[in-house]
Write an enzyme that holds these catalytic residues in place. Structure first.
Site, PDB file in Angstrom:
ATOM      1  N   PRO A 132      38.437  48.869   5.747  1.00 38.00           N
ATOM      2  CA  PRO A 132      36.958  49.159   6.075  1.00 38.00           C
ATOM      3  C   PRO A 132      36.467  50.662   6.042  1.00 38.00           C
ATOM      4  O   PRO A 132      36.258  51.623   6.435  1.00 38.00           O
ATOM      5  CB  PRO A 132      37.519  49.447   8.110  1.00 38.00           C
ATOM      6  N   ASN A 133      34.687  49.587   6.928  1.00 39.23           N
ATOM      7  CA  ASN A 133      33.903  50.723   6.746  1.00 39.23           C
ATOM      8  C   ASN A 133      33.134  50.897   5.337  1.00 39.23           C
ATOM      9  O   ASN A 133      31.872  51.703   5.431  1.00 39.23           O
ATOM     10  CB  ASN A 133      33.820  51.678   7.764  1.00 39.23           C
ATOM     11  N   ARG A 139      26.758  54.494   6.400  1.00 37.47           N
ATOM     12  CA  ARG A 139      27.341  55.606   6.855  1.00 37.47           C
ATOM     13  C   ARG A 139      27.352  57.079   6.167  1.00 37.47           C
ATOM     14  O   ARG A 139      28.097  57.441   5.156  1.00 37.47           O
ATOM     15  CB  ARG A 139      28.951  54.877   7.247  1.00 37.47           C
ATOM     16  N   TYR A 155      29.826  60.405   2.056  1.00 39.51           N
ATOM     17  CA  TYR A 155      29.957  59.859   1.150  1.00 39.51           C
ATOM     18  C   TYR A 155      28.859  59.417   0.185  1.00 39.51           C
ATOM     19  O   TYR A 155      29.115  58.814  -0.518  1.00 39.51           O
ATOM     20  CB  TYR A 155      30.423  57.939   2.108  1.00 39.51           C
ATOM     21  N   ASN A 179      41.577  52.107  -2.025  1.00 38.47           N
ATOM     22  CA  ASN A 179      40.937  53.276  -0.774  1.00 38.47           C
ATOM     23  C   ASN A 179      40.746  52.234   0.546  1.00 38.47           C
ATOM     24  O   ASN A 179      40.589  51.972   1.023  1.00 38.47           O
ATOM     25  CB  ASN A 179      39.667  52.994  -0.989  1.00 38.47           C
ATOM     26  N   ALA A 220      39.632  53.819   7.037  1.00 33.05           N
ATOM     27  CA  ALA A 220      41.191  54.767   7.504  1.00 33.05           C
ATOM     28  C   ALA A 220      42.188  53.686   7.913  1.00 33.05           C
ATOM     29  O   ALA A 220      43.119  55.041   9.454  1.00 33.05           O
ATOM     30  CB  ALA A 220      40.707  54.271   9.391  1.00 33.05           C
ATOM     31  N   GLU A 270      45.833  55.027  -4.722  1.00 35.98           N
ATOM     32  CA  GLU A 270      45.072  55.614  -3.795  1.00 35.98           C
ATOM     33  C   GLU A 270      44.175  56.175  -4.287  1.00 35.98           C
ATOM     34  O   GLU A 270      43.925  57.369  -4.687  1.00 35.98           O
ATOM     35  CB  GLU A 270      46.000  55.426  -2.444  1.00 35.98           C
ATOM     36  N   HIS A 316      40.595  58.255  -2.592  1.00 33.73           N
ATOM     37  CA  HIS A 316      39.247  58.061  -0.954  1.00 33.73           C
ATOM     38  C   HIS A 316      38.313  59.251  -2.100  1.00 33.73           C
ATOM     39  O   HIS A 316      37.968  59.842  -3.140  1.00 33.73           O
ATOM     40  CB  HIS A 316      39.541  59.359  -0.319  1.00 33.73           C
ATOM     41  N   ARG A 353      39.282  67.863   5.562  1.00 35.76           N
ATOM     42  CA  ARG A 353      38.456  67.199   6.241  1.00 35.76           C
ATOM     43  C   ARG A 353      39.986  67.736   7.611  1.00 35.76           C
ATOM     44  O   ARG A 353      40.726  68.505   8.089  1.00 35.76           O
ATOM     45  CB  ARG A 353      38.102  65.730   6.106  1.00 35.76           C
TER      46      ARG A 353
HETATM   47  C1  DQA Z   1      38.226  57.592   3.086  1.00 34.60           C
HETATM   48  C2  DQA Z   1      38.541  58.423   3.709  1.00 34.60           C
HETATM   49  C3  DQA Z   1      39.273  58.303   4.833  1.00 34.60           C
HETATM   50  O1  DQA Z   1      39.847  59.514   5.976  1.00 34.60           O
HETATM   51  C4  DQA Z   1      37.538  57.435   6.128  1.00 34.60           C
HETATM   52  O2  DQA Z   1      38.624  56.779   7.575  1.00 34.60           O
HETATM   53  C5  DQA Z   1      37.250  56.550   5.334  1.00 34.60           C
HETATM   54  C6  DQA Z   1      36.985  56.735   3.500  1.00 34.60           C
HETATM   55  C7  DQA Z   1      37.200  58.202   1.857  1.00 34.60           C
HETATM   56  O3  DQA Z   1      37.364  57.437   1.206  1.00 34.60           O
HETATM   57  O4  DQA Z   1      36.864  59.239   2.026  1.00 34.60           O
HETATM   58  O5  DQA Z   1      36.716  55.492   5.591  1.00 34.60           O
HETATM   59  O6  DQA Z   1      38.819  56.603   2.893  1.00 34.60           O
END
Ligand code: DQA
Length: 144
Positions: free
Chosen positions: A9-10, A17, A22, A73, A76, A97, A99, A106
């Site tokens: 998501p997102n 965002r 990011y 990735n 959330a 995985e 990020h 964080r």
């Molecule tokens: C994320 C880190 C997560 O905590 C966050 O909710 C994201 C992006 C990252 O790519 O840094 O949406 O996965």
């Protein structure tokens, strides 16, 4: 050798965002970056992004028997989803995985990753480069 890059998501909102976290590059830029990296490494790559947990689970299940390695990735859902962990375990496809941000520096609630114990490696804080690193890791481990 087939790698599936899954984003949660997102991630489709990259470039809009929280640019301070990011960056200003978009999701389309990320796809282009990953495609170029895959070409350079000589692997076949496909992509999936969804804001819906079940859709991510469906895609992981559909990868069974078709995909050699997953770069994920879960965004959330990293911090909440037992269902994504169980899907990865079910298909048993080697997974890295990723990020974009430096998650360890964080909030506390981001420090839990349900999928981490399953993954062969977790990469954080490398921006888009992390996805290339993940593909390299899958190649190195002979998964893809
Ligand atoms: C994320 C880190 C997560 O905590 C966050 O909710 C994201 C992006 C990252 O790519 O840094 O949406 O996965």
């Amino acid at each position: 050798m087939k790698i599936l890059v899954i984003n949660g998501p997102n991630i489709n909102m990259l470039g809009i965002r929280e640019k301070n976290i990011y960056g200003s590059e978009t999701y389309e830029d990320l796809l282009r970056f990953c495609k170029d990296a895959a070409d350079e490494l000589g692997v076949e790559v496909s992509f999936f992004q969804s804001n819906h947990e079940g859709a991510l689970v469906d895609t992981i299940q559909e990868a069974y028997g078709k995909i050699d390695g997953i770069v994920i990735n879960p965004a959330a859902y990293t911090h909440t989803s037992v269902a994504i962990l169980d899907a990865l375990k079910a298909v048993s496809i080697p997974t890295v995985e990723v990020h974009i941000s430096d998650v360890p520096s964080r909030e506390d609630f981001r420090q839990i990753s349900y999928i981490r114990p399953y993954c062969i490696r977790t990469i954080t804080g490398m921006g888009f480069e992390g996805y290339k690193e993940a593909m390299k890791e899958l190649l190195k481990k002979g998964c893809a």
